[in-house]
Design a protein around this motif. Structure first.
Motif, PDB file in Angstrom:
ATOM      1  N   PHE A  37     -27.360 -64.584 -40.774  1.00 53.28           N
ATOM      2  CA  PHE A  37     -27.832 -64.209 -42.202  1.00 53.28           C
ATOM      3  C   PHE A  37     -29.137 -64.598 -42.228  1.00 53.28           C
ATOM      4  CE2 PHE A  37     -23.178 -64.695 -42.377  1.00 53.28           C
ATOM      5  CZ  PHE A  37     -22.892 -63.513 -42.920  1.00 53.28           C
ATOM      6  N   GLY A  38     -29.634 -65.729 -41.446  1.00 50.38           N
ATOM      7  CA  GLY A  38     -31.036 -66.191 -41.497  1.00 50.38           C
ATOM      8  C   GLY A  38     -31.796 -65.537 -40.954  1.00 50.38           C
ATOM      9  N   VAL A  39     -31.269 -64.692 -39.684  1.00 53.98           N
ATOM     10  CA  VAL A  39     -32.163 -63.798 -38.800  1.00 53.98           C
ATOM     11  C   VAL A  39     -32.294 -62.592 -39.866  1.00 53.98           C
ATOM     12  CG1 VAL A  39     -32.143 -62.277 -37.010  1.00 53.98           C
ATOM     13  CG2 VAL A  39     -31.474 -64.556 -36.741  1.00 53.98           C
ATOM     14  N   PRO A  60     -25.727 -45.903 -36.933  1.00 58.01           N
ATOM     15  CA  PRO A  60     -24.424 -45.561 -37.018  1.00 58.01           C
ATOM     16  C   PRO A  60     -23.416 -46.242 -36.139  1.00 58.01           C
ATOM     17  CG  PRO A  60     -25.862 -44.147 -36.170  1.00 58.01           C
ATOM     18  CD  PRO A  60     -26.662 -44.973 -36.464  1.00 58.01           C
ATOM     19  N   ASP A  61     -23.711 -46.847 -35.021  1.00 59.79           N
ATOM     20  CA  ASP A  61     -22.929 -47.444 -34.236  1.00 59.79           C
ATOM     21  C   ASP A  61     -22.557 -48.726 -34.676  1.00 59.79           C
ATOM     22  OD1 ASP A  61     -25.465 -48.578 -33.553  1.00 59.79           O
ATOM     23  OD2 ASP A  61     -25.458 -48.896 -31.967  1.00 59.79           O
ATOM     24  N   LYS A  62     -22.835 -49.282 -35.608  1.00 60.72           N
ATOM     25  CA  LYS A  62     -22.306 -50.461 -36.288  1.00 60.72           C
ATOM     26  C   LYS A  62     -21.099 -50.324 -37.124  1.00 60.72           C
ATOM     27  CE  LYS A  62     -25.859 -52.657 -34.551  1.00 60.72           C
ATOM     28  NZ  LYS A  62     -25.644 -53.472 -33.440  1.00 60.72           N
ATOM     29  N   GLY A  63     -20.399 -50.954 -37.025  1.00 59.73           N
ATOM     30  CA  GLY A  63     -18.833 -50.723 -37.578  1.00 59.73           C
ATOM     31  C   GLY A  63     -18.609 -51.884 -38.640  1.00 59.73           C
ATOM     32  N   ALA A  64     -17.280 -52.268 -38.410  1.00 61.89           N
ATOM     33  CA  ALA A  64     -16.588 -53.314 -39.442  1.00 61.89           C
ATOM     34  C   ALA A  64     -17.377 -54.488 -39.475  1.00 61.89           C
ATOM     35  CB  ALA A  64     -15.098 -53.490 -39.111  1.00 61.89           C
ATOM     36  N   THR A  67     -20.092 -54.371 -42.042  1.00 55.72           N
ATOM     37  CA  THR A  67     -19.430 -54.303 -43.286  1.00 55.72           C
ATOM     38  C   THR A  67     -19.080 -55.626 -43.876  1.00 55.72           C
ATOM     39  OG1 THR A  67     -18.923 -51.990 -42.808  1.00 55.72           O
ATOM     40  CG2 THR A  67     -17.768 -53.095 -44.794  1.00 55.72           C
ATOM     41  N   ILE A  68     -18.221 -56.385 -43.051  1.00 51.49           N
ATOM     42  CA  ILE A  68     -17.984 -57.723 -43.316  1.00 51.49           C
ATOM     43  C   ILE A  68     -19.187 -58.662 -43.521  1.00 51.49           C
ATOM     44  CG2 ILE A  68     -16.664 -59.708 -42.485  1.00 51.49           C
ATOM     45  CD1 ILE A  68     -14.605 -57.751 -40.949  1.00 51.49           C
ATOM     46  N   GLY A  69     -20.175 -58.372 -42.619  1.00 47.48           N
ATOM     47  CA  GLY A  69     -21.369 -59.394 -42.928  1.00 47.48           C
ATOM     48  C   GLY A  69     -22.250 -58.959 -44.123  1.00 47.48           C
ATOM     49  N   ASN A  70     -22.157 -57.682 -44.342  1.00 48.89           N
ATOM     50  CA  ASN A  70     -22.784 -57.233 -45.864  1.00 48.89           C
ATOM     51  C   ASN A  70     -21.995 -57.833 -47.112  1.00 48.89           C
ATOM     52  OD1 ASN A  70     -24.898 -56.065 -44.575  1.00 48.89           O
ATOM     53  ND2 ASN A  70     -23.611 -53.922 -44.708  1.00 48.89           N
ATOM     54  N   VAL A  71     -20.671 -58.097 -46.772  1.00 51.40           N
ATOM     55  CA  VAL A  71     -19.897 -58.478 -48.003  1.00 51.40           C
ATOM     56  C   VAL A  71     -20.387 -60.241 -48.251  1.00 51.40           C
ATOM     57  CG1 VAL A  71     -17.655 -59.198 -48.821  1.00 51.40           C
ATOM     58  CG2 VAL A  71     -18.152 -56.960 -47.834  1.00 51.40           C
ATOM     59  N   ASN A 110     -31.619 -51.827 -52.218  1.00 51.26           N
ATOM     60  CA  ASN A 110     -30.423 -51.574 -51.179  1.00 51.26           C
ATOM     61  C   ASN A 110     -30.698 -52.306 -50.086  1.00 51.26           C
ATOM     62  OD1 ASN A 110     -28.579 -49.732 -50.381  1.00 51.26           O
ATOM     63  ND2 ASN A 110     -29.874 -48.333 -49.702  1.00 51.26           N
ATOM     64  N   VAL A 111     -31.696 -52.438 -49.355  1.00 50.65           N
ATOM     65  CA  VAL A 111     -31.801 -53.114 -48.228  1.00 50.65           C
ATOM     66  C   VAL A 111     -31.433 -54.725 -48.437  1.00 50.65           C
ATOM     67  CG1 VAL A 111     -33.659 -53.826 -46.450  1.00 50.65           C
ATOM     68  CG2 VAL A 111     -33.915 -51.632 -47.383  1.00 50.65           C
ATOM     69  N   CYS A 112     -31.633 -55.197 -49.604  1.00 56.60           N
ATOM     70  CA  CYS A 112     -31.595 -56.518 -49.915  1.00 56.60           C
ATOM     71  C   CYS A 112     -29.943 -56.648 -49.900  1.00 56.60           C
ATOM     72  CB  CYS A 112     -32.065 -56.994 -51.159  1.00 56.60           C
ATOM     73  SG  CYS A 112     -31.925 -58.580 -51.809  1.00 56.60           S
ATOM     74  N   LEU A 113     -29.500 -55.743 -50.394  1.00 51.04           N
ATOM     75  CA  LEU A 113     -27.770 -55.827 -50.628  1.00 51.04           C
ATOM     76  C   LEU A 113     -27.000 -55.643 -49.566  1.00 51.04           C
ATOM     77  CD1 LEU A 113     -27.366 -54.666 -54.309  1.00 51.04           C
ATOM     78  CD2 LEU A 113     -27.423 -56.868 -53.690  1.00 51.04           C
ATOM     79  N   ARG A 114     -27.543 -54.883 -48.422  1.00 51.24           N
ATOM     80  CA  ARG A 114     -26.801 -54.489 -47.283  1.00 51.24           C
ATOM     81  C   ARG A 114     -27.729 -54.412 -46.003  1.00 51.24           C
ATOM     82  NH1 ARG A 114     -24.413 -48.917 -48.276  1.00 51.24           N
ATOM     83  NH2 ARG A 114     -26.829 -48.340 -48.824  1.00 51.24           N
ATOM     84  N   PRO A 115     -28.005 -55.708 -45.499  1.00 53.93           N
ATOM     85  CA  PRO A 115     -28.936 -55.825 -44.470  1.00 53.93           C
ATOM     86  C   PRO A 115     -28.420 -55.259 -43.214  1.00 53.93           C
ATOM     87  CG  PRO A 115     -28.252 -57.894 -45.063  1.00 53.93           C
ATOM     88  CD  PRO A 115     -27.690 -56.871 -46.111  1.00 53.93           C
ATOM     89  N   PHE A 116     -27.319 -55.471 -42.977  1.00 50.96           N
ATOM     90  CA  PHE A 116     -26.523 -55.405 -41.674  1.00 50.96           C
ATOM     91  C   PHE A 116     -26.398 -53.803 -41.404  1.00 50.96           C
ATOM     92  CE2 PHE A 116     -25.633 -59.677 -42.619  1.00 50.96           C
ATOM     93  CZ  PHE A 116     -26.289 -60.353 -41.684  1.00 50.96           C
TER      94      PHE A 116
END
Length: 148
Positions: A37-39, A60-64, A67-71, A110-116
């Motif tokens: 998260f710091g990175v 697109p190759d990033k998966g679950a 999503t968990i990281g974004n939450v 949008n980038v701030c809320l979902r960086p991963f």
């Protein structure tokens, strides 16, 4: 034009947003488990320091995992960084010269809320790879074959 916008952005909003992201990064680095998260905070902080001429494209190759990281990111600090973008964007929109900068600030939420699951690249690179959400110049029309 990008350089002018980036310099005005840096003076009016970029530096303070960068400081906020670096505070979030330092807090994330203190706890070993939150280093990713710091990175992400450092990556977005540098983007928020000089944003014009770069864009965010999905991976697109990033998966679950992303999503968990974004939450988790949203719960730990993404919401207050988004609030900083919102307040800064509203304040910038109160002036005529700040309206384009305020709109850019709203786009950074949008980038701030979902960086991963996203990557920050130059606009030229995004156009070259044909990323979604980026306008790619159309190829010239091919000549139709003549009917015989």
């Amino acid at each position: 034009m990008r350089v002018v916008l980036n310099v005005v952005w840096l003076v009016l909003a970029g530096f303070w947003l960068f400081v906020a992201y670096m505070i979030a990064a330092i807090l994330a680095f203190i706890f070993i488990i939150t280093i990713p998260f710091g990175v992400a905070a450092v990556r977005i902080g540098i983007y928020s320091l000089w944003p014009f001429g770069r864009t965010v494209i999905p991976q697109p190759d990033k998966g679950a995992g992303s999503t968990i990281g974004n939450v988790i990111w949203f719960l730990l600090g993404g919401w207050w960084l988004a609030l900083a973008h919102l307040v800064t964007g509203i304040l910038l929109c109160l002036t005529i010269i700040g309206i384009p900068l305020g709109i850019a600030n709203f786009k950074l939420i949008n980038v701030c809320l979902r960086p991963f699951g996203r990557r920050i690249v130059s606009v030229a690179e995004a156009q070259r790879i044909g990323a979604q959400g980026v306008i790619v110049p159309a190829a010239p029309p091919k000549a139709l074959p003549k009917a015989t």
